[in-house]
Design a protein around this motif. Structure first.
Motif, PDB file in Angstrom:
ATOM      1  N   ASP A  95       0.890  -1.138   0.076  1.00  0.00           N
ATOM      2  CA  ASP A  95       0.006   0.473   0.096  1.00  0.00           C
ATOM      3  C   ASP A  95       0.916   1.089  -0.448  1.00  0.00           C
ATOM      4  O   ASP A  95      -0.029   2.379  -0.511  1.00  0.00           O
ATOM      5  CB  ASP A  95      -0.670  -0.085   1.475  1.00  0.00           C
ATOM      6  N   THR A  96       1.911   0.918   0.765  1.00  0.00           N
ATOM      7  CA  THR A  96       2.735   2.393   0.408  1.00  0.00           C
ATOM      8  C   THR A  96       3.305   2.819  -0.758  1.00  0.00           C
ATOM      9  O   THR A  96       3.472   3.508  -1.155  1.00  0.00           O
ATOM     10  CB  THR A  96       3.943   2.662   2.209  1.00  0.00           C
ATOM     11  N   THR A  97       3.896   1.342  -1.032  1.00  0.00           N
ATOM     12  CA  THR A  97       4.087   1.547  -2.597  1.00  0.00           C
ATOM     13  C   THR A  97       2.895   1.855  -3.304  1.00  0.00           C
ATOM     14  O   THR A  97       3.687   2.859  -4.332  1.00  0.00           O
ATOM     15  CB  THR A  97       4.785   0.278  -2.703  1.00  0.00           C
ATOM     16  N   LEU A  98       2.477   1.639  -3.363  1.00  0.00           N
ATOM     17  CA  LEU A  98       1.557   2.461  -3.928  1.00  0.00           C
ATOM     18  C   LEU A  98       1.568   4.217  -4.175  1.00  0.00           C
ATOM     19  O   LEU A  98       0.845   4.577  -4.562  1.00  0.00           O
ATOM     20  CB  LEU A  98      -0.174   1.865  -3.535  1.00  0.00           C
ATOM     21  N   LEU A  99       1.572   4.356  -2.530  1.00  0.00           N
ATOM     22  CA  LEU A  99       0.912   5.767  -2.417  1.00  0.00           C
ATOM     23  C   LEU A  99       2.567   6.681  -3.011  1.00  0.00           C
ATOM     24  O   LEU A  99       2.892   7.623  -3.645  1.00  0.00           O
ATOM     25  CB  LEU A  99       0.932   5.868  -0.473  1.00  0.00           C
ATOM     26  N   GLN A 100       3.508   5.725  -2.955  1.00  0.00           N
ATOM     27  CA  GLN A 100       4.765   6.471  -3.089  1.00  0.00           C
ATOM     28  C   GLN A 100       4.430   6.286  -4.830  1.00  0.00           C
ATOM     29  O   GLN A 100       4.922   7.983  -5.798  1.00  0.00           O
ATOM     30  CB  GLN A 100       6.029   5.627  -3.006  1.00  0.00           C
ATOM     31  N   SER A 101       3.583   5.834  -6.240  1.00  0.00           N
ATOM     32  CA  SER A 101       3.453   6.013  -6.737  1.00  0.00           C
ATOM     33  C   SER A 101       2.663   7.168  -7.008  1.00  0.00           C
ATOM     34  O   SER A 101       3.375   7.634  -8.363  1.00  0.00           O
ATOM     35  CB  SER A 101       3.222   4.663  -8.226  1.00  0.00           C
ATOM     36  N   ILE A 102       2.485   7.527  -6.730  1.00  0.00           N
ATOM     37  CA  ILE A 102       0.802   8.035  -7.408  1.00  0.00           C
ATOM     38  C   ILE A 102       1.858   9.660  -6.082  1.00  0.00           C
ATOM     39  O   ILE A 102       1.176  10.310  -7.233  1.00  0.00           O
ATOM     40  CB  ILE A 102      -0.702   7.868  -5.636  1.00  0.00           C
ATOM     41  N   ILE A 103       2.054   9.749  -5.697  1.00  0.00           N
ATOM     42  CA  ILE A 103       3.368  11.136  -5.239  1.00  0.00           C
ATOM     43  C   ILE A 103       3.809  11.695  -6.054  1.00  0.00           C
ATOM     44  O   ILE A 103       4.844  12.213  -6.556  1.00  0.00           O
ATOM     45  CB  ILE A 103       3.416  11.144  -3.351  1.00  0.00           C
ATOM     46  N   GLY A 104       4.685  10.559  -6.048  1.00  0.00           N
ATOM     47  CA  GLY A 104       6.389  10.768  -7.177  1.00  0.00           C
ATOM     48  C   GLY A 104       5.644  10.764  -8.615  1.00  0.00           C
ATOM     49  O   GLY A 104       6.969  11.430  -9.381  1.00  0.00           O
ATOM     50  N   SER A 105       5.272  10.324  -8.296  1.00  0.00           N
ATOM     51  CA  SER A 105       4.994   9.723  -9.885  1.00  0.00           C
ATOM     52  C   SER A 105       3.253  11.320 -10.723  1.00  0.00           C
ATOM     53  O   SER A 105       2.207  11.870 -11.887  1.00  0.00           O
ATOM     54  CB  SER A 105       4.806   8.542 -11.083  1.00  0.00           C
ATOM     55  N   SER A 106       2.526   9.894 -10.580  1.00  0.00           N
ATOM     56  CA  SER A 106       0.735  10.290 -11.143  1.00  0.00           C
ATOM     57  C   SER A 106       0.721  10.851 -11.326  1.00  0.00           C
ATOM     58  O   SER A 106      -0.314  12.009 -12.046  1.00  0.00           O
ATOM     59  CB  SER A 106      -0.369   9.073 -10.296  1.00  0.00           C
ATOM     60  N   PHE A 107       0.422  11.780  -9.262  1.00  0.00           N
ATOM     61  CA  PHE A 107      -0.193  13.449  -9.085  1.00  0.00           C
ATOM     62  C   PHE A 107       0.705  14.823 -10.330  1.00  0.00           C
ATOM     63  O   PHE A 107       0.345  15.467 -10.578  1.00  0.00           O
ATOM     64  CB  PHE A 107       0.260  14.135  -7.373  1.00  0.00           C
ATOM     65  N   SER A 108       2.287  14.259 -10.196  1.00  0.00           N
ATOM     66  CA  SER A 108       3.135  15.177 -11.010  1.00  0.00           C
ATOM     67  C   SER A 108       1.971  15.415 -12.486  1.00  0.00           C
ATOM     68  O   SER A 108       2.077  16.357 -13.743  1.00  0.00           O
ATOM     69  CB  SER A 108       4.601  14.724 -10.589  1.00  0.00           C
ATOM     70  N   MET A 109       1.855  14.188 -12.623  1.00  0.00           N
ATOM     71  CA  MET A 109       1.417  14.324 -14.533  1.00  0.00           C
ATOM     72  C   MET A 109       0.194  14.482 -14.100  1.00  0.00           C
ATOM     73  O   MET A 109      -0.441  15.492 -15.777  1.00  0.00           O
ATOM     74  CB  MET A 109       1.550  12.557 -14.877  1.00  0.00           C
ATOM     75  N   ALA A 110       0.120  15.131 -13.564  1.00  0.00           N
ATOM     76  CA  ALA A 110      -1.791  14.849 -14.140  1.00  0.00           C
ATOM     77  C   ALA A 110      -1.983  16.311 -13.755  1.00  0.00           C
ATOM     78  O   ALA A 110      -2.635  17.072 -14.298  1.00  0.00           O
ATOM     79  CB  ALA A 110      -2.553  14.821 -12.312  1.00  0.00           C
ATOM     80  N   MET A 111      -0.893  17.241 -12.911  1.00  0.00           N
ATOM     81  CA  MET A 111      -0.477  18.907 -12.765  1.00  0.00           C
ATOM     82  C   MET A 111      -0.028  19.285 -13.953  1.00  0.00           C
ATOM     83  O   MET A 111      -0.484  19.601 -14.189  1.00  0.00           O
ATOM     84  CB  MET A 111       0.476  18.639 -12.036  1.00  0.00           C
ATOM     85  N   ARG A 112       0.720  18.200 -14.154  1.00  0.00           N
ATOM     86  CA  ARG A 112       1.586  19.102 -15.911  1.00  0.00           C
ATOM     87  C   ARG A 112       0.404  18.639 -16.759  1.00  0.00           C
ATOM     88  O   ARG A 112      -0.091  19.531 -17.648  1.00  0.00           O
ATOM     89  CB  ARG A 112       2.175  17.774 -16.611  1.00  0.00           C
ATOM     90  N   SER A 113      -1.177  17.903 -16.580  1.00  0.00           N
ATOM     91  CA  SER A 113      -1.875  17.496 -18.604  1.00  0.00           C
ATOM     92  C   SER A 113      -2.468  18.748 -17.884  1.00  0.00           C
ATOM     93  O   SER A 113      -3.250  19.432 -18.422  1.00  0.00           O
ATOM     94  CB  SER A 113      -2.571  16.576 -17.698  1.00  0.00           C
ATOM     95  N   ALA A 114      -3.231  19.035 -16.213  1.00  0.00           N
ATOM     96  CA  ALA A 114      -4.106  20.060 -16.178  1.00  0.00           C
ATOM     97  C   ALA A 114      -3.167  21.511 -16.653  1.00  0.00           C
ATOM     98  O   ALA A 114      -4.229  22.441 -17.557  1.00  0.00           O
ATOM     99  CB  ALA A 114      -4.595  20.113 -14.774  1.00  0.00           C
ATOM    100  N   LEU A 115      -2.186  21.889 -16.490  1.00  0.00           N
ATOM    101  CA  LEU A 115      -1.484  23.508 -16.934  1.00  0.00           C
ATOM    102  C   LEU A 115      -1.395  23.113 -17.851  1.00  0.00           C
ATOM    103  O   LEU A 115      -1.688  24.007 -19.217  1.00  0.00           O
ATOM    104  CB  LEU A 115      -0.418  23.169 -15.692  1.00  0.00           C
ATOM    105  N   MET A 116      -1.330  22.113 -18.942  1.00  0.00           N
ATOM    106  CA  MET A 116      -1.073  22.229 -20.547  1.00  0.00           C
ATOM    107  C   MET A 116      -1.926  22.841 -21.197  1.00  0.00           C
ATOM    108  O   MET A 116      -2.291  22.758 -21.954  1.00  0.00           O
ATOM    109  CB  MET A 116      -0.728  20.997 -21.155  1.00  0.00           C
ATOM    110  N   CYS A 117      -3.577  21.820 -19.849  1.00  0.00           N
ATOM    111  CA  CYS A 117      -4.922  21.929 -20.782  1.00  0.00           C
ATOM    112  C   CYS A 117      -5.529  23.204 -20.169  1.00  0.00           C
ATOM    113  O   CYS A 117      -5.371  24.246 -21.228  1.00  0.00           O
ATOM    114  CB  CYS A 117      -5.606  21.691 -20.338  1.00  0.00           C
TER     115      CYS A 117
END
Length: 272
Positions: free
Chosen positions: A135-157
Motif C-alpha cells: 500500500d505504501t508503494t502505491l502511495l509512493q507511485s501516486i505522489i512521485g508520478s501520478s500527481f505530477s503527471m496530473a498537474m502537468r496535464s492540467a497546466l497544459m490544458c
C-alpha cells in the motif's frame, strides 16, 4: 444526488488526504521547487508550437534561410530547457515520493507495535506486512508520478485553452462545448475501473497475507502434511487475484479505446 454512504466515503477520503498532506508538509520546499519546474516546462512545451509555426510560415513558406535557422535554434533551445526542467521536476517529485513513503512506513510500524495483542489475533501478520509494503508503494507511485503527471496535464490544458482563445475564440468555444460530451462517459466508466483497481489491490494483499501466514507456520504445515492443501488454497487465491486483475485490465482497455474514439470523433466533428 449523492447517497449518505457516498458522502461519508468522500469525507473519509478527504480526511485521508489531509493526513497525507501532513507527511508532505516537511518537504514543502522541494514540492514548491518541483511545482516551479513543472510550470516552466509546461509553458516551454506550449511555446514549441510557436517555434514550429515560425518554422513553417517563415522558414518553409517564404523560403527564408535566416528565419529557418532562427526557428530551428529556438526549438533546440526550448527543447534543452524542457529537458533540464523535466530532470529537476522528476527528481524532486520522485525523491519526495520516496521520502514520504518511507515516513509513512515508519509511522505505520510505530503505530502497529503499540497495538493491543488482540489486534494481531484478528489480523494476520501477512496482511499487515502487505499493507506496510504494497500500500505504501502505491502511495509512493501516486505522489512521485501520478500527481505530477496530473498537474502537468492540467497546466497544459489551461495553457492550451488560453492560447486557443488568443488565436480563435469561435474554435475555443466549440472545443469547450464538446468537453462535457467527452468527460461524462470517461468519468462514468472510470468509476468502474477504479472499483476494480481497489479490488485488485485487496486481492493482491490477500495473496501476500496467505503466503506470509503459510510460511510463518511452515513447520506446522509440514508436520501435518498439509502441503497439497496449502498449494491448492494458495492457487485459488492467486487465480482469484488474476481474474480480478484480468477484469481490471479489460475495463481499462475498453476505457482507453473509448477515449480514443470519443476524442477523435470530437475533433472530426469540430473540423466538420
Amino acid at each position: 444526488m449523492q447517497t449518505p454512504s457516498e458522502t461519508k466515503q468522500q469525507r473519509k477520503n478527504l480526511g485521508i488526504l489531509i493526513e497525507l498532506l501532513a507527511f508532505i508538509r516537511p518537504y514543502r520546499m522541494k514540492v514548491f521547487a518541483a511545482l516551479i519546474a513543472l510550470i516552466v516546462t509546461a509553458g516551454l512545451t506550449l511555446s514549441v508550437g510557436h517555434g514550429v509555426r515560425i518554422l513553417i510560415d517563415q522558414g518553409f513558406t517564404q523560403q527564408s534561410l535566416s528565419d529557418l535557422e532562427n526557428a530551428i535554434q529556438f526549438i533546440l533551445v526550448i527543447t534543452l530547457c524542457i529537458s533540464i526542467g523535466t530532470f529537476f521536476r522528476f527528481y524532486l517529485v520522485s525523491s519526495v515520493g520516496e521520502r514520504v513513503s518511507a515516513d509513512i512506513r515508519q509511522a505505520v510500524f510505530d503505530h502497529i507495535i503499540t497495538l493491543h495483542p488482540s489486534y494481531f489475533e484478528t489480523n494476520g501478520s501477512g496482511d499487515i506486512m502487505s499493507r506496510i509494503t504494497t500500500d505504501t508503494t502505491l502511495l509512493q507511485s501516486i505522489i512521485g508520478s501520478s500527481f505530477s503527471m496530473a498537474m502537468r496535464s492540467a497546466l497544459m490544458c489551461i495553457g492550451a485553452i488560453v492560447m486557443l482563445f488568443a488565436t480563435n475564440i469561435k474554435l475555443t468555444l466549440i472545443v469547450l462545448a464538446s468537453v462535457p460530451f467527452i468527460l461524462v462517459p470517461i468519468l462514468f466508466y472510470g468509476r468502474r475501473v477504479r472499483a476494480l483497481s481497489r479490488q485488485s489491490q485487496d486481492s493482491m494483499a490477500d495473496v501476500g497475507s496467505y503466503a506470509g501466514e503459510a510460511i510463518e507456520h511452515i513447520k506446522t504445515v509440514q508436520s501435518y502434511s498439509f502441503e497439497a492443501q496449502e498449494r491448492a488454497s494458495f492457487a485459488t487465491e492467486v487465480e482469484r487475484a488474476y481474474e480480478i486483475g484480468r477484469r481490471r485490465v479489460k475495463q481499462r482497455a475498453i476505457l482507453i479505446s473509448g477515449v480514443i474514439v470519443i476524442v477523435f470523433s470530437a475533433i472530426a466533428g469540430m473540423l466538420w
